[in-house]
Write a protein that holds these residues in place. Structure first.
Motif, short mmCIF file in Angstrom:
data_model
loop_
_atom_site.label_atom_id
_atom_site.label_comp_id
_atom_site.label_asym_id
_atom_site.label_seq_id
_atom_site.Cartn_x
_atom_site.Cartn_y
_atom_site.Cartn_z
N VAL A 61 0.75 -1.16 0.05
CA VAL A 61 -0.11 0.00 -0.12
C VAL A 61 0.82 1.20 -0.04
CG1 VAL A 61 -1.79 1.20 1.34
CG2 VAL A 61 -1.71 -1.18 1.12
N ASP A 62 0.90 2.20 -0.93
CA ASP A 62 1.62 3.22 -1.19
C ASP A 62 3.26 2.95 -1.05
OD1 ASP A 62 -0.78 4.91 -1.46
OD2 ASP A 62 -1.00 5.27 0.88
N GLY A 63 3.62 2.01 -1.49
CA GLY A 63 4.78 1.43 -1.72
C GLY A 63 5.49 0.99 -0.32
N LYS A 64 4.56 0.63 0.63
CA LYS A 64 5.01 0.09 1.84
C LYS A 64 4.49 -1.36 1.93
CE LYS A 64 7.07 3.47 3.99
NZ LYS A 64 8.40 3.59 4.53
N CYS A 65 5.12 -2.26 2.57
CA CYS A 65 4.72 -3.64 2.59
C CYS A 65 3.63 -3.74 3.72
CB CYS A 65 5.78 -4.81 2.63
SG CYS A 65 5.29 -6.52 2.81
N VAL A 66 2.55 -4.07 3.65
CA VAL A 66 1.62 -4.18 4.83
C VAL A 66 1.33 -5.61 5.15
CG1 VAL A 66 0.49 -2.16 4.49
CG2 VAL A 66 -0.46 -3.94 3.32
N ILE A 67 1.34 -6.64 4.33
CA ILE A 67 1.35 -8.00 4.51
C ILE A 67 2.55 -8.63 3.77
CG2 ILE A 67 -0.02 -10.08 4.29
CD1 ILE A 67 -2.63 -8.35 4.16
N PRO A 68 3.46 -9.23 4.63
CA PRO A 68 4.70 -9.91 3.93
C PRO A 68 4.27 -11.12 3.29
CG PRO A 68 4.77 -10.05 6.62
CD PRO A 68 3.49 -9.17 6.07
N ARG A 69 5.07 -11.46 2.25
CA ARG A 69 5.21 -12.81 1.56
C ARG A 69 5.62 -13.68 2.66
NH1 ARG A 69 9.33 -14.86 -2.34
NH2 ARG A 69 8.18 -16.93 -3.11
N GLY A 70 5.06 -15.03 2.47
CA GLY A 70 5.42 -16.05 3.55
C GLY A 70 4.84 -15.97 4.79
N ALA A 156 -12.10 -7.98 3.98
CA ALA A 156 -13.49 -7.60 4.05
C ALA A 156 -13.91 -6.06 4.32
CB ALA A 156 -14.28 -8.17 5.44
N SER A 157 -13.15 -5.42 4.69
CA SER A 157 -13.53 -3.71 5.20
C SER A 157 -12.02 -3.16 5.33
CB SER A 157 -14.26 -3.71 6.40
OG SER A 157 -13.45 -3.95 7.40
N ASN A 158 -12.13 -1.91 4.82
CA ASN A 158 -10.83 -1.01 4.97
C ASN A 158 -10.26 -1.40 6.38
OD1 ASN A 158 -11.37 -0.04 2.41
ND2 ASN A 158 -12.12 2.02 3.07
N THR A 159 -9.02 -1.65 6.55
CA THR A 159 -8.36 -1.88 7.65
C THR A 159 -7.12 -1.23 7.83
OG1 THR A 159 -9.21 -4.05 7.49
CG2 THR A 159 -7.28 -3.64 8.90
N THR A 160 -6.97 -0.29 8.95
CA THR A 160 -5.78 0.44 8.98
C THR A 160 -4.63 -0.41 9.82
OG1 THR A 160 -6.93 2.37 9.23
CG2 THR A 160 -5.08 2.68 10.29
N VAL A 161 -3.47 -0.53 9.04
CA VAL A 161 -2.42 -1.32 9.85
C VAL A 161 -1.08 -0.39 9.89
CG1 VAL A 161 -3.40 -3.46 9.03
CG2 VAL A 161 -1.82 -2.10 7.62
N SER A 162 -0.24 -0.86 10.84
CA SER A 162 1.00 -0.53 10.78
C SER A 162 1.98 -0.93 9.64
CB SER A 162 1.70 -0.78 12.09
OG SER A 162 1.03 -0.22 13.25
N ALA A 163 2.71 -0.19 9.07
CA ALA A 163 3.35 -0.70 7.58
C ALA A 163 5.04 -0.39 7.98
CB ALA A 163 3.20 0.35 6.41
N LYS A 164 5.84 -1.29 7.36
CA LYS A 164 7.32 -1.33 7.62
C LYS A 164 7.82 0.07 7.01
CE LYS A 164 7.84 -6.04 8.33
NZ LYS A 164 8.38 -7.36 7.58
#
Length: 164
Positions: A61-70, A156-164
């Motif tokens: 999201v916007d160039g930041k990884c929010v869910i990492p592969r693996g 399911a819905s818009n979710t705010t998360v912390s990105a790396k």
């Protein structure tokens, strides 16, 4: 004293701004590709047991990884019926409702059910059983989800998360 107070206030605002920049929103409808880690046979699992999947590509999201592969995602077995006599097919259902990110943020999925059905051989077993008694014992085929089975989970819905 005023300079120190101004400096501290400016530092706090910068830190707050930097922290806000690290929060990203995963939009509803975002596809998260998953893959099963192990082979799962309906005959070998019970309802309520967990099954492991892994994320197959980074979600950005916007160039930041929010869910990492693996990253590991757990599914829950909601139906496990092994094949039986008279051609009854095996059935396996697994629900993947959510995942918790490394940051602790939960991400919920919608309608992510994996359904695997064996082949129904009841007509074959019944028809041949009329003419040849032992054929009534023909079982249906087993429900097996192979390792590497691809699944698409939908946020399911818009979710705010912390990105790396």
């Amino acid at each position: 004293m005023k300079k120190i107070f101004s400096f501290v206030a400016a530092s706090l605002l910068c830190a707050q701004f930097a922290f806000a920049q690290q929060e990203k929103v995963i939009k509803a409808g975002t596809i998260v590709p998953l893959q099963s880690i192990n082979q799962v046979k309906a005959a070998d699992v019970e309802e309520g047991q967990t099954v492991d999947f892994r994320v197959t590509q980074d979600i950005m999201v916007d160039g930041k990884c929010v869910i990492p592969r693996g990253y590991l995602v757990k599914g829950k077995v909601t139906e496990a019926r092994k094949s039986s006599l008279a051609g009854t097919k095996g059935r396996l259902a697994i629900n993947i409702s959510s995942m918790n990110l490394p940051s602790g943020d939960p991400v919920f999925f919608t309608n992510t059910d994996v359904r695997i059905n064996g082949k129904n051989r009841t007509p074959l077993a019944v028809v041949t059983g009329i003419f040849l008694w032992p054929c009534i014992f023909i079982p249906g085929s087993k429900a097996v989800m192979p390792a590497g089975y691809d699944v698409q989970a939908t946020v399911a819905s818009n979710t705010t998360v912390s990105a790396k």
